[in-house]
Design a protein around this motif. Structure first.
Motif, PDB file in Angstrom:
ATOM      1  N   VAL A 188     -61.256  21.753  38.478  1.00  0.00           N
ATOM      2  CA  VAL A 188     -60.329  22.730  37.773  1.00  0.00           C
ATOM      3  C   VAL A 188     -60.494  22.501  36.387  1.00  0.00           C
ATOM      4  O   VAL A 188     -60.685  23.406  35.425  1.00  0.00           O
ATOM      5  CB  VAL A 188     -58.759  22.550  38.207  1.00  0.00           C
ATOM      6  N   GLU A 189     -60.349  21.202  35.961  1.00  0.00           N
ATOM      7  CA  GLU A 189     -60.293  20.856  34.383  1.00  0.00           C
ATOM      8  C   GLU A 189     -61.840  21.452  33.801  1.00  0.00           C
ATOM      9  O   GLU A 189     -61.677  21.896  32.607  1.00  0.00           O
ATOM     10  CB  GLU A 189     -60.327  19.322  34.181  1.00  0.00           C
ATOM     11  N   ALA A 190     -62.921  21.131  34.583  1.00  0.00           N
ATOM     12  CA  ALA A 190     -64.243  21.578  34.073  1.00  0.00           C
ATOM     13  C   ALA A 190     -64.320  23.123  33.865  1.00  0.00           C
ATOM     14  O   ALA A 190     -64.923  23.583  32.704  1.00  0.00           O
ATOM     15  CB  ALA A 190     -65.485  21.116  34.984  1.00  0.00           C
ATOM     16  N   ALA A 191     -63.746  23.728  34.644  1.00  0.00           N
ATOM     17  CA  ALA A 191     -63.774  25.422  34.909  1.00  0.00           C
ATOM     18  C   ALA A 191     -62.991  25.722  33.386  1.00  0.00           C
ATOM     19  O   ALA A 191     -63.126  26.700  32.875  1.00  0.00           O
ATOM     20  CB  ALA A 191     -62.928  25.766  35.819  1.00  0.00           C
ATOM     21  N   MET A 192     -62.019  25.184  33.180  1.00  0.00           N
ATOM     22  CA  MET A 192     -60.722  25.640  32.208  1.00  0.00           C
ATOM     23  C   MET A 192     -61.301  25.095  30.881  1.00  0.00           C
ATOM     24  O   MET A 192     -60.628  25.613  29.738  1.00  0.00           O
ATOM     25  CB  MET A 192     -59.638  25.363  32.562  1.00  0.00           C
ATOM     26  N   GLU A 193     -62.073  24.182  30.747  1.00  0.00           N
ATOM     27  CA  GLU A 193     -62.437  23.512  29.469  1.00  0.00           C
ATOM     28  C   GLU A 193     -63.089  24.476  28.756  1.00  0.00           C
ATOM     29  O   GLU A 193     -64.071  25.015  29.070  1.00  0.00           O
ATOM     30  CB  GLU A 193     -63.147  22.452  29.711  1.00  0.00           C
ATOM     31  N   GLY A 194     -62.694  24.855  27.543  1.00  0.00           N
ATOM     32  CA  GLY A 194     -63.360  26.028  26.626  1.00  0.00           C
ATOM     33  C   GLY A 194     -63.182  27.338  26.998  1.00  0.00           C
ATOM     34  O   GLY A 194     -63.720  28.348  26.548  1.00  0.00           O
ATOM     35  N   ALA A 195     -62.233  27.734  27.991  1.00  0.00           N
ATOM     36  CA  ALA A 195     -62.204  29.064  28.358  1.00  0.00           C
ATOM     37  C   ALA A 195     -61.328  29.801  27.709  1.00  0.00           C
ATOM     38  O   ALA A 195     -60.186  29.273  27.014  1.00  0.00           O
ATOM     39  CB  ALA A 195     -61.620  29.012  30.154  1.00  0.00           C
TER      40      ALA A 195
END
Length: 387
Positions: A188-195
């Motif tokens: 989840v963290e990787a998906a939301m990073e920079g979104a």
């Protein structure tokens, strides 16, 4: 004659799937064989022992006591994907409403007096406050890649957005349906990073409660948007509110009005409109009606949340359907019991899901009550019926 008790208003197109010569369908029925509902809270209902199945004309089953029903061998069905297009369209609408500040802009015009001489001047002056941004090139994180999530991801790609998806349990079928340009995140963290926006499409469970929280919101770009049209509780509303108040977040679009969010200038709160289209309600009703019919008449299981998927073409005179606790040697004991009654098994299929197992058997002849009683007497057998 099968008896179906309905809660809520079920679309007529779905109810018409039950032949009147074989089914009685009404909201007030004694000893029903199945229950059919939408958002009605079944936790407060004393469910009769006659009930074999419960069908939810929608995807979420938080309003159904699934664990308690499983203990008595009652199958629980839902309609995943039937409302996918309706929710997808609402998500895209939410993105556009928030990005262009359309609701506050419309509210501003509504408050002006068109009869005044300075009306057009006020319109031109006021529009400066509602300057928005366009979606192409913005990055959208999609958490949950079921039917709805896949639809949202593909639609966002078609609008020119960069899309990253996360779902550790995405099915092969849904993976094939994803646009090839959609990135895959491993957390989840990787998906939301920079979104620039995040939309959530998961059920509410212990693992998904507050899936979007202060920690991963901090990784999003300034001015990001958060959308929750899935379930109340999968987004930490307090963390979102803090982000809105500090202006780190641009907007929150939610289908679940909660205290502290209603009336907030950066929140678009909807009255649970996710599946509220004529088409969605009809699709859900038809899917559930067909699944309940197939289970009651043939014992086949499709889209159950507590029994394994199991579909068997009929062969022979009679079919026996058995729900039991998932214990060793139950199939062997079932076969032995039928053999003692001189009943020959023509076709057998068995599978399990968690604590429950399910068996379909096509046999020669018709088991008598004594045989059925013997099957029920097997340790762990919760339901045994002859079809």
């Amino acid at each position: 004659m099968y008896r179906i008790q309905t809660y809520n208003n079920i679309a007529l197109r779905g109810l018409e799937r039950f032949p009147r010569d074989r089914y009685e369908v009404a909201s007030d029925i004694n000893q029903p064989d199945a229950l059919m509902l939408r958002s009605f809270d079944l936790h407060s209902v004393d469910i009769p022992d006659s009930v074999l199945a419960v069908g939810r004309a929608g995807s979420g089953v938080n309003n159904i006591p699934v664990a308690a029903l499983s203990e008595t061998g009652v199958a629980v069905f839902n309609a995943p994907g039937a409302n996918a297009n309706a929710v997808k369209e609402l998500v895209i609408a939410g993105l556009l409403l928030a990005a262009r500040n359309l609701l506050p802009a419309a509210g501003y015009v509504q408050e002006l007096d068109p009869s005044k001489d300075d009306f057009m001047s006020a319109v031109e002056q006021g529009k400066k406050k509602f300057t928005g941004f366009e979606l192409p090139g913005r990055r959208l994180a999609v958490l949950g890649l079921g039917a709805i999530g896949v639809g949202v991801a593909n639609a966002a790609r078609a609008l020119g957005m960069e899309v990253v998806g996360f779902d550790p349990k995405v099915t092969v079928e849904n993976a094939w349906r994803l646009d090839s340009g959609i990135e895959r995140a491993r957390s989840v963290e990787a998906a939301m990073e920079g979104a620039d926006a995040v939309t959530v499409h998961v059920p509410l469970t212990e693992n998904t409660a507050r899936l979007v929280n202060a920690r991963n919101l901090a990784g999003m770009n300034p001015g990001a948007m958060v959308l929750n049209l899935a379930r109340e509780g999968v987004v930490d509303d307090d963390a979102v509110r803090e982000g809105l108040d500090s202006e780190r977040l641009h907007a929150y679009i939610t289908d679940f009005p909660v205290r502290g969010m209603v009336g907030h200038p950066r929140v678009i709160t909807l009255p649970h409109l996710g599946a509220s289209t004529t088409e969605s309600e009809e699709n859900c009703a038809v899917m559930i009606a067909d699944q309940l019919r197939d289970y009651l008449e043939n014992g086949n299981v499709v889209n159950s949340v507590n029994l394994p998927t199991l579909v068997l073409d009929r062969k022979g005179d009679t079919r026996i359907a058995i729900v039991n606790r998932n214990l060793p040697d139950r199939v062997g004991r079932i076969s032995h019991t039928l053999g003692e009654s001189n009943i020959n098994i023509l076709h057998l299929m068995n599978d399990s899901r968690g604590d429950l197992a399910y068996t379909l058997l096509d046999v020669d002849g018709h088991p008598d009550q004594a045989t059925l009683d013997a099957l029920h007497a097997i340790d762990g057998v919760l339901r045994a019926r002859v079809l």
